[in-house]
Design a protein around this motif. Structure first.
Motif, PDB file in Angstrom:
ATOM      1  N   PRO A 133       0.838  -1.206   0.000  1.00  0.00           N
ATOM      2  CA  PRO A 133       0.000   0.000   0.000  1.00  0.00           C
ATOM      3  C   PRO A 133       0.875   1.259   0.000  1.00  0.00           C
ATOM      4  CG  PRO A 133       0.078  -0.927   2.190  1.00  0.00           C
ATOM      5  CD  PRO A 133       0.845  -1.869   1.288  1.00  0.00           C
ATOM      6  N   ALA A 134       0.359   2.301  -0.616  1.00  0.00           N
ATOM      7  CA  ALA A 134       1.085   3.575  -0.617  1.00  0.00           C
ATOM      8  C   ALA A 134       1.031   4.164   0.787  1.00  0.00           C
ATOM      9  CB  ALA A 134       0.452   4.535  -1.607  1.00  0.00           C
ATOM     10  N   ASP A 135       2.170   4.604   1.269  1.00  0.00           N
ATOM     11  CA  ASP A 135       2.216   5.307   2.542  1.00  0.00           C
ATOM     12  C   ASP A 135       3.027   6.580   2.343  1.00  0.00           C
ATOM     13  OD1 ASP A 135       4.760   4.287   2.303  1.00  0.00           O
ATOM     14  OD2 ASP A 135       4.811   3.349   4.266  1.00  0.00           O
ATOM     15  N   ARG A 136       3.075   7.400   3.378  1.00  0.00           N
ATOM     16  CA  ARG A 136       3.739   8.695   3.256  1.00  0.00           C
ATOM     17  C   ARG A 136       5.237   8.547   2.973  1.00  0.00           C
ATOM     18  NH1 ARG A 136       2.025  13.081   7.364  1.00  0.00           N
ATOM     19  NH2 ARG A 136       1.174  14.286   5.663  1.00  0.00           N
ATOM     20  N   ALA A 137       5.900   7.583   3.584  1.00  0.00           N
ATOM     21  CA  ALA A 137       7.333   7.397   3.352  1.00  0.00           C
ATOM     22  C   ALA A 137       7.596   6.997   1.901  1.00  0.00           C
ATOM     23  CB  ALA A 137       7.882   6.337   4.300  1.00  0.00           C
ATOM     24  N   HIS A 138       6.749   6.134   1.365  1.00  0.00           N
ATOM     25  CA  HIS A 138       6.862   5.692  -0.015  1.00  0.00           C
ATOM     26  C   HIS A 138       6.715   6.880  -0.971  1.00  0.00           C
ATOM     27  CE1 HIS A 138       5.348   2.495  -3.097  1.00  0.00           C
ATOM     28  NE2 HIS A 138       6.483   3.019  -3.445  1.00  0.00           N
ATOM     29  N   LEU A 139       5.708   7.704  -0.739  1.00  0.00           N
ATOM     30  CA  LEU A 139       5.476   8.863  -1.599  1.00  0.00           C
ATOM     31  C   LEU A 139       6.589   9.896  -1.471  1.00  0.00           C
ATOM     32  CD1 LEU A 139       1.618   9.386  -1.351  1.00  0.00           C
ATOM     33  CD2 LEU A 139       2.942   8.175  -3.100  1.00  0.00           C
ATOM     34  N   ASP A 140       7.155  10.015  -0.279  1.00  0.00           N
ATOM     35  CA  ASP A 140       8.267  10.953  -0.076  1.00  0.00           C
ATOM     36  C   ASP A 140       9.465  10.547  -0.932  1.00  0.00           C
ATOM     37  OD1 ASP A 140       9.771  13.067   1.012  1.00  0.00           O
ATOM     38  OD2 ASP A 140      10.448  11.843   2.678  1.00  0.00           O
ATOM     39  N   VAL A 141       9.790   9.268  -0.946  1.00  0.00           N
ATOM     40  CA  VAL A 141      10.922   8.788  -1.741  1.00  0.00           C
ATOM     41  C   VAL A 141      10.633   8.945  -3.233  1.00  0.00           C
ATOM     42  CG1 VAL A 141      12.263   6.733  -2.348  1.00  0.00           C
ATOM     43  CG2 VAL A 141      11.725   7.213   0.035  1.00  0.00           C
ATOM     44  N   LEU A 142       9.420   8.614  -3.648  1.00  0.00           N
ATOM     45  CA  LEU A 142       9.047   8.763  -5.049  1.00  0.00           C
ATOM     46  C   LEU A 142       9.093  10.240  -5.464  1.00  0.00           C
ATOM     47  CD1 LEU A 142       8.135   7.323  -7.584  1.00  0.00           C
ATOM     48  CD2 LEU A 142       5.786   7.493  -6.763  1.00  0.00           C
ATOM     49  N   HIS A 143       8.646  11.119  -4.599  1.00  0.00           N
ATOM     50  CA  HIS A 143       8.700  12.556  -4.878  1.00  0.00           C
ATOM     51  C   HIS A 143      10.147  13.017  -5.031  1.00  0.00           C
ATOM     52  CE1 HIS A 143       8.503  16.897  -3.960  1.00  0.00           C
ATOM     53  NE2 HIS A 143       7.345  16.832  -4.587  1.00  0.00           N
ATOM     54  N   HIS A 168       2.894  15.139  -4.120  1.00  0.00           N
ATOM     55  CA  HIS A 168       2.940  15.959  -2.907  1.00  0.00           C
ATOM     56  C   HIS A 168       1.549  16.088  -2.307  1.00  0.00           C
ATOM     57  CE1 HIS A 168       2.830  20.025  -0.957  1.00  0.00           C
ATOM     58  NE2 HIS A 168       3.800  19.444  -0.274  1.00  0.00           N
ATOM     59  N   ASP A 169       0.546  16.332  -3.153  1.00  0.00           N
ATOM     60  CA  ASP A 169      -0.828  16.435  -2.661  1.00  0.00           C
ATOM     61  C   ASP A 169      -1.309  15.105  -2.083  1.00  0.00           C
ATOM     62  OD1 ASP A 169      -0.791  19.067  -3.490  1.00  0.00           O
ATOM     63  OD2 ASP A 169      -1.924  18.690  -5.340  1.00  0.00           O
ATOM     64  N   ALA A 170      -0.963  14.002  -2.742  1.00  0.00           N
ATOM     65  CA  ALA A 170      -1.344  12.681  -2.229  1.00  0.00           C
ATOM     66  C   ALA A 170      -0.677  12.410  -0.883  1.00  0.00           C
ATOM     67  CB  ALA A 170      -0.966  11.596  -3.242  1.00  0.00           C
ATOM     68  N   PHE A 171       0.572  12.841  -0.733  1.00  0.00           N
ATOM     69  CA  PHE A 171       1.296  12.688   0.525  1.00  0.00           C
ATOM     70  C   PHE A 171       0.502  13.312   1.673  1.00  0.00           C
ATOM     71  CE2 PHE A 171       4.152  14.476   3.704  1.00  0.00           C
ATOM     72  CZ  PHE A 171       4.980  13.422   4.010  1.00  0.00           C
ATOM     73  N   HIS A 172       0.006  14.518   1.451  1.00  0.00           N
ATOM     74  CA  HIS A 172      -0.726  15.211   2.512  1.00  0.00           C
ATOM     75  C   HIS A 172      -2.148  14.691   2.686  1.00  0.00           C
ATOM     76  CE1 HIS A 172       2.277  18.020   3.773  1.00  0.00           C
ATOM     77  NE2 HIS A 172       2.531  18.343   2.530  1.00  0.00           N
ATOM     78  N   THR A 173      -2.656  13.958   1.705  1.00  0.00           N
ATOM     79  CA  THR A 173      -3.985  13.377   1.824  1.00  0.00           C
ATOM     80  C   THR A 173      -3.962  12.098   2.651  1.00  0.00           C
ATOM     81  OG1 THR A 173      -4.563  14.309  -0.320  1.00  0.00           O
ATOM     82  CG2 THR A 173      -5.960  12.560   0.493  1.00  0.00           C
ATOM     83  N   LEU A 174      -2.865  11.340   2.567  1.00  0.00           N
ATOM     84  CA  LEU A 174      -2.751  10.108   3.351  1.00  0.00           C
ATOM     85  C   LEU A 174      -2.632  10.438   4.838  1.00  0.00           C
ATOM     86  CD1 LEU A 174      -0.270   7.956   1.242  1.00  0.00           C
ATOM     87  CD2 LEU A 174      -2.701   7.562   1.585  1.00  0.00           C
TER      88      LEU A 174
END
Length: 149
Positions: free
Chosen positions: A36-46, A89-95
């Motif tokens: 599942p996507a989590d904030r740490a995952h999205l941070d690295v992808l960003h 970035h927006d998805a990061f803050h939505t999770l």
């Protein structure tokens, strides 16, 4: 020293090839295990997207004088990468960060329970936004006239 014109494709840009291989591996693992996507995952992808954004910015700048059409295409890809990074970035803050907090979409360290260390994504986003606006927004870069009261 090797001549770039005589470099084999296998030897060119080893760090980019390694990064691409890493992303492919992660995509296969994510598909297999349903990560599942989590904030740490999205941070690295960003972080990856903003690094590509910076690279394309530099490549577009060097391609334009000699090959204007290629430079325009690279500049277009540069803009689209920034748009993709903005969406991540927006998805990061939505999770949700934690069960007890809702951070919303603001980049406000005082509102996030985990505090500023997690907000490297926001710092990267602001820096890339500044760079894209500087390149795409017409502005007078000369000295501003003094205001009279």
């Amino acid at each position: 020293m090797t001549d770039p014109a005589h470099t084999r494709a296998d030897d060119a840009h080893p760090y980019l090839r390694a990064a691409t291989a890493g992303i492919r591996h992660h995509a296969r693992q994510a598909a297999r295990t349903r990560i599942p996507a989590d904030r740490a995952h999205l941070d690295v992808l960003h972080g990856h997207l903003t690094s590509l954004h910076l690279l394309l910015d530099r490549l577009a700048g060097t391609a334009r004088p000699r090959h204007s059409a290629a430079g325009r295409h690279l500049a277009s890809a540069h803009l689209r990468l920034w748009q993709a990074a903005t969406s991540i970035h927006d998805a990061f803050h939505t999770l949700p960060a934690a069960e007890h907090s809702r951070s919303g979409t603001d980049c406000r360290p005082d509102r996030l329970p985990e505090g500023p260390p997690v907000l490297t994504i926001c710092q990267r986003q602001l820096a890339s936004g500044h760079a894209i606006r500087r390149k795409t927004t017409p502005a007078d870069h000369g000295p501003r006239p003094a205001r009279t009261a």
